[in-house]
Design a protein around this motif. Structure first.
Motif, PDB file in Angstrom:
ATOM      1  N   GLU A   1       0.863  -1.182   0.000  1.00 47.10           N
ATOM      2  CA  GLU A   1       0.000   0.000   0.000  1.00 47.10           C
ATOM      3  C   GLU A   1       0.895   1.227   0.000  1.00 47.10           C
ATOM      4  N   ALA A   2       1.054   1.847  -1.177  1.00 44.55           N
ATOM      5  CA  ALA A   2       1.909   3.021  -1.279  1.00 44.55           C
ATOM      6  C   ALA A   2       1.165   4.254  -0.778  1.00 44.55           C
ATOM      7  N   ASN A   3       1.927   5.326  -0.494  1.00 45.45           N
ATOM      8  CA  ASN A   3       1.365   6.619  -0.095  1.00 45.45           C
ATOM      9  C   ASN A   3       0.409   6.504   1.096  1.00 45.45           C
ATOM     10  N   HIS A   4       0.713   5.605   1.983  1.00 42.08           N
ATOM     11  CA  HIS A   4      -0.079   5.464   3.195  1.00 42.08           C
ATOM     12  C   HIS A   4       0.795   5.786   4.390  1.00 42.08           C
ATOM     13  N   LYS A   5       0.530   6.914   5.010  1.00 40.06           N
ATOM     14  CA  LYS A   5       1.363   7.298   6.145  1.00 40.06           C
ATOM     15  C   LYS A   5       0.594   7.107   7.444  1.00 40.06           C
ATOM     16  N   LEU A   6       1.267   6.488   8.371  1.00 35.51           N
ATOM     17  CA  LEU A   6       0.669   6.277   9.686  1.00 35.51           C
ATOM     18  C   LEU A   6       0.436   7.637  10.338  1.00 35.51           C
ATOM     19  N   GLY A   7      -0.736   7.787  10.933  1.00 36.27           N
ATOM     20  CA  GLY A   7      -1.040   9.063  11.568  1.00 36.27           C
ATOM     21  C   GLY A   7      -1.632  10.072  10.605  1.00 36.27           C
ATOM     22  N   ARG A   8      -1.625   9.766   9.312  1.00 37.97           N
ATOM     23  CA  ARG A   8      -2.220  10.672   8.329  1.00 37.97           C
ATOM     24  C   ARG A   8      -3.335   9.953   7.588  1.00 37.97           C
ATOM     25  N   ASN A   9      -2.976   8.798   6.968  1.00 38.42           N
ATOM     26  CA  ASN A   9      -3.967   8.047   6.217  1.00 38.42           C
ATOM     27  C   ASN A   9      -4.651   6.965   7.040  1.00 38.42           C
ATOM     28  N   PHE A  10      -3.976   6.545   8.060  1.00 44.40           N
ATOM     29  CA  PHE A  10      -4.570   5.503   8.906  1.00 44.40           C
ATOM     30  C   PHE A  10      -3.930   5.580  10.279  1.00 44.40           C
ATOM     31  N   TYR A  11      -4.550   4.875  11.222  1.00 43.67           N
ATOM     32  CA  TYR A  11      -4.077   4.940  12.600  1.00 43.67           C
ATOM     33  C   TYR A  11      -3.751   3.551  13.120  1.00 43.67           C
ATOM     34  N   LEU A  12      -2.905   3.565  14.109  1.00 36.87           N
ATOM     35  CA  LEU A  12      -2.453   2.312  14.716  1.00 36.87           C
ATOM     36  C   LEU A  12      -3.634   1.481  15.237  1.00 36.87           C
ATOM     37  N   SER A  13      -4.620   2.196  15.824  1.00 34.48           N
ATOM     38  CA  SER A  13      -5.759   1.474  16.399  1.00 34.48           C
ATOM     39  C   SER A  13      -6.520   0.712  15.313  1.00 34.48           C
ATOM     40  N   GLU A  14      -6.573   1.324  14.111  1.00 37.51           N
ATOM     41  CA  GLU A  14      -7.248   0.625  13.005  1.00 37.51           C
ATOM     42  C   GLU A  14      -6.496  -0.657  12.651  1.00 37.51           C
TER      43      GLU A  14
END
Lengths: 332, 562
Positions: B194-207
């Motif tokens: 999954e490119a261009n996916h930044k933690l804290g921006r596009n998704f979260y650790l809890s997810e």
């Protein structure tokens, strides 16, 4: 038995071994016996089309405990003194029958250098087509380690004990190869059990020659020399690398080849491993030092006399001749 | 045998095989595989002895498969790893160590050239799914080992291309092409990216924790550490890592004539060489010392010695044992730096600290100062896991302390040496732990057995042979992006593999088979179950120990007979 490690049984595996073995397992040689190894290597190289005359000695005793035999070849036990004559007779008989089977004669140093020497000389002089192999372990080991004329200078045996009068054997090792070669035979050579490929090469060479040939194989005796059976090869190798046992080939009594020594080792490396020389390491005895220097001088003399000092790295020298490769090609 | 006695002096034929000389034995020879030193020291956990043996048998593909069963990026690590395996190599005590890194690279390059498939079977459709954050060496290695364990994996990265920190290494050392090919082939083996996916921006650790059966974090350290001299930073400050990325992405650099680079790690050396090659008069200022191969010390620069050597050859000037005392500014622009000699000295308590020596100041006229003093983790989205620390604190299996089964690896964990190889090792260890947890299996203990030493080998059976040398471009030709070192030819690689002592393993040399006086060693036509090529016939083995003494690779040990 360790047969769980292989999909076939040990017995099956043994039958499939890709080499000819003239001597079976189960012989009664001591642990780490150099002679047992040397004899097997000779039969491996000679192949099955041979007949053997075997003088009295360790080899004869440990391979034929009645009623068993380790030999997978036609084999005849001769007396100590007549191996040469027996082999000559076998050869003549085969010749009369028009057979090409090569006759081998096996003897220890006692049977060759001393007791059977007259018969050997006669066999050589009459030009019989026999390969005579002397397994040289430098004393009468079978009867309890008595000195022979092959025992090296200063070695302890039960009949040359060191003490206030003597430092082991007083006399020198007999130069049997020169004596044998003086019969003007086509091929006479030395080899060592530390260099199996050298033994094989020389046996094959001798097998091709029509006429008397002679091979002297230096074979350590852990019991008689007083070293660990695990060190037999190490000891044999050091004998070559120190220059004390030169590996040479003579044709018609002329030196035609030798195994060069890459890095000559000091003789004490060789002597120190063996109990038969331990009296030479008594630091309080000035005679001991003198004998050590004497033995070093003998080694140096050999190196000079046979021009054994190598020039740089040679794949067939005393360091290179036993190089191993994956796949075992070295021993071919 | 049923012996029938006769009256005469003969017996019916029977061989000595009827008599089991094995009964004489006190000790028995046994095959025992002992770890080769190259294996014991490899941060990735590779067993070079094993794959070199396969290459020596002419099985290059099997060798590569054995190699990637541990390290999926051999073409990359073969180029950039500081190869501790070679420092450990027993052959180093005989003539020269094996060129293990060249063989590793050769196998990696062969796999790319011949497009060998990564050896793995696709996970079943309902296999647990694990998330990996960061597509650098640690993340890719973890993903690969999770895949090998039969799990599904998705790797997230904030940029468009997988490779992470590998793209900050200049082309002359590690061509982008190689990274792209090797990483691309690895992803193709069955890893979702999954490119261009930044933690804290596009998704979260809890997810991730909700949607995936396991999480592995390998964010790397991509943010430069802050730098100033007495609170002053020049206005047009460029950081080393930033410049490297810029160079790697768009092949351009800011205008400059001369530069002072601060730092002694690989980033400092890499950017120095890039600048130097672009005609910039380049200086490195570093308070630690230039490594001396004869006397390695704690205070040595952290960069790989081979790279330092090449930088010096190319004309980079390294001011070791120096620190920056003052920036010389004209307005907000740098015109020079004042440097001073420094040394690490013990104080009264024996603790080392740096001392600057008055009267040793000198001026470097440079128009750029480039800090390359290390990077830190970009903590966005992971703040609570870091709990104020600058790196993850993990246990020996990579699990983050105090977390609910979240694992981490690579540069972002505490105490990491910052090498690609170590990151690969972290990824594998954590992946195995995650897989074991998901499959509810017991984890095998780490192999901590001692490596076999030089004295356990028998050197009589080896001959000196020169080490394979990779061709290195002469300094004058090191222009542009040409790779400086080229790989081995197949002939060179085969020859080099043949130099291996096979420490602690079977060399198949026939020594035991040839030298046993009792013919109690039997040769097999294939590998025996203990991994050797020979079987002891304990019916006849007298236990003399000759085979053990003469085994060239220390593979036979004598043990008391049971």
């Amino acid at each position: 038995m360790n047969s769980k490690n292989v999909p076939v049984t040990i017995e099956e595996l043994r039958r499939k071994q890709p080499r000819f073995e003239g001597i079976e397992s189960g012989h009664r040689a001591c642990l780490g016996c150099g002679e047992a190894l040397a004899a097997r290597l000779v039969t491996e190289a000679s192949g099955p089309d041979v007949m053997i005359a075997n003088a009295t000695g360790c080899l004869e005793i440990f391979t034929t405990p009645w009623p068993e035999s380790s030999w997978r070849l036609p084999w005849m036990h001769s007396l100590f003194e007549n191996t040469g004559a027996i082999a000559a007779g076998m050869e003549s008989a085969l010749k009369a029958q028009g057979k090409n089977t090569k006759v081998l004669a096996f003897g220890g140093d006692g049977a060759t250098f001393d007791i059977g020497f007259q018969a050997l000389s006669g066999m050589l002089e009459r030009g019989h087509n026999v390969l005579y192999v002397c397994f040289d372990n430098e004393a009468y080991m079978n009867t309890g380690i008595q000195r022979s004329s092959s025992t090296p200078h200063a070695a302890m045996t039960t009949t040359s004990p060191p003490g206030s009068e003597r430092m082991g054997k007083r006399h020198l090792k007999k130069d049997i190869l020169s004596i044998v070669a003086a019969h003007h035979i086509p091929y006479a050579a030395t080899s060592s059990v530390a260099y199996p490929s050298d033994i094989r090469m020389k046996v094959r060479r001798a097998m091709e020659i029509e006429g008397p040939t002679f091979l002297q194989i230096h074979s350590p005796c852990p019991l008689g020399w007083g070293h660990d059976g695990a060190d037999s090869i190490k000891v044999a190798r050091l004998a070559v690398q120190t220059g004390l046992f030169p590996i040479i080939e003579l044709e018609r009594s002329v030196l035609i080849g030798s195994m060069p020594i890459r890095h000559p080792k000091p003789v004490i490396d060789y002597l120190g491993l063996q109990q038969r020389f331990r009296h030479l390491f008594n630091k309080k005895d000035s005679r001991a030092i003198e004998e050590l220097v004497h033995i070093q001088a003998l080694a140096d003399h050999n190196i000079k006399h046979y021009n054994l000092r190598g020039e740089g790295v040679d794949t067939m020298d005393s360091d290179g001749a036993d190089t191993v490769r994956r796949g075992g090609m070295r021993w071919a | 045998m049923n012996i029938k006695l006769t009256r005469g002096g003969f017996a019916y034929p029977g061989t000595t095989r009827d008599y089991k000389t094995g009964t004489w034995r006190i000790q028995r020879p046994e095959h025992e595989h002992r770890r080769a030193p190259c294996h014991a020291v490899c941060p990735a956990g590779e067993d070079p002895q094993a794959y070199i043996a396969l290459l020596d048998m002419g099985k290059a593909r099997e060798a590569w498969e054995a190699l990637v069963s541990v390290n999926p990026l051999p073409a990359i690590t073969g180029r950039v790893c500081p190869h501790p395996c070679e420092s450990g190599c027993n052959r180093g005590q005989y003539d020269e160590p094996l060129a293990i890194h060249s063989i590793e690279r050769y196998l990696g390059d062969q796999a790319i050239e011949n497009n060998w498939d990564y050896p793995v079977t696709a996970p079943v459709a309902n296999a647990p799914h694990v998330a990996v954050v960061g597509a650098g060496p640690a993340g890719l290695s973890a993903a690969w080992h999770l895949l090998r364990q039969g799990l599904q994996v998705t790797v997230f990265d904030e940029v468009s291309e997988a490779g992470g920190t590998l793209f900050t290494i200049p082309d002359n050392r590690l061509p982008r092409e190689i990274v792209r090919k090797e990483v691309g082939r690895l992803l193709h083996a069955g890893i979702h990216f999954e490119a261009n996916h930044k933690l804290g921006r596009n998704f979260y650790l809890s997810e991730l924790q909700q949607n995936y059966a396991g999480v592995f974090l390998a964010p790397g350290i991509m943010k430069s550490r802050e730098w100033n001299i007495d609170g002053v930073t020049p206005r047009d400050l460029h950081e080393g890592l930033h410049l490297l990325k810029q160079w790697s992405d768009v092949a351009s650099l800011p205008e400059m004539k001369s530069a002072a680079i601060i730092g002694g790690g690989n980033t400092a050396i890499d950017i120095a060489r890039v600048l130097n090659r672009n005609g910039v008069d380049t200086h490195i200022v570093i308070h630690s010392s230039l490594p001396d191969p004869e006397h390695p010390s704690e205070d040595d620069m952290r960069a790989i010695p081979r790279e330092i050597e090449q930088a010096l050859e190319e004309g980079v000037r390294i001011h070791d044992h120096h620190g920056i005392k003052r920036l010389i500014l004209r307005g907000e622009k740098v015109t020079g730096v004042e440097i001073v000699r420094m040394r690490k000295l013990p104080d009264d308590n024996g603790r080392l600290h740096r001392v600057a020596f008055e009267g040793t100041e000198s001026i470097l006229h440079v128009d750029q100062v480039i800090p390359a003093i290390g990077q830190v983790i970009d903590s966005v989205g992971m703040e609570h896991l870091l709990a104020g620390r600058s790196s993850f604190k993990v246990d020996e299996r990579g699990q983050i302390a105090g977390s609910d089964n979240i694992y981490a690896g690579g540069d972002a964990i505490e105490g990491n040496s910052g090498t690609v190889t170590e990151a690969v090792g972290n990824g594998r260890v954590a992946a195995e732990a995650i897989a074991a947890r998901l499959k509810q299996q017991e984890l095998p203990a780490f192999n901590t057995s001692k490596a076999i030493t030089y004295d356990s080998l028998n050197m009589n059976y080896f001959e000196p042979a020169a080490r394979a040398v990779q061709f290195i471009l002469p300094v004058a030709e090191r222009v542009g992006e040409v790779e400086i070192e080229s790989g081995l030819s197949p002939q060179q690689a085969a020859k080099e593999a043949n130099r291996c002592f096979a420490c602690g393993n079977c060399l198949t040399c026939d020594n035991c088979w040839t030298l046993c006086p009792d013919s109690a060693v039997l040769k097999t036509n294939d590998i025996a179950l203990d991994g050797s090529f020979y079987v002891f016939d304990y019916d006849y083995c007298k236990g003399c120990g000759l085979c053990a003494t003469e085994c060239p690779s220390g593979y036979i040990l004598m043990r008391n007979d049971p």
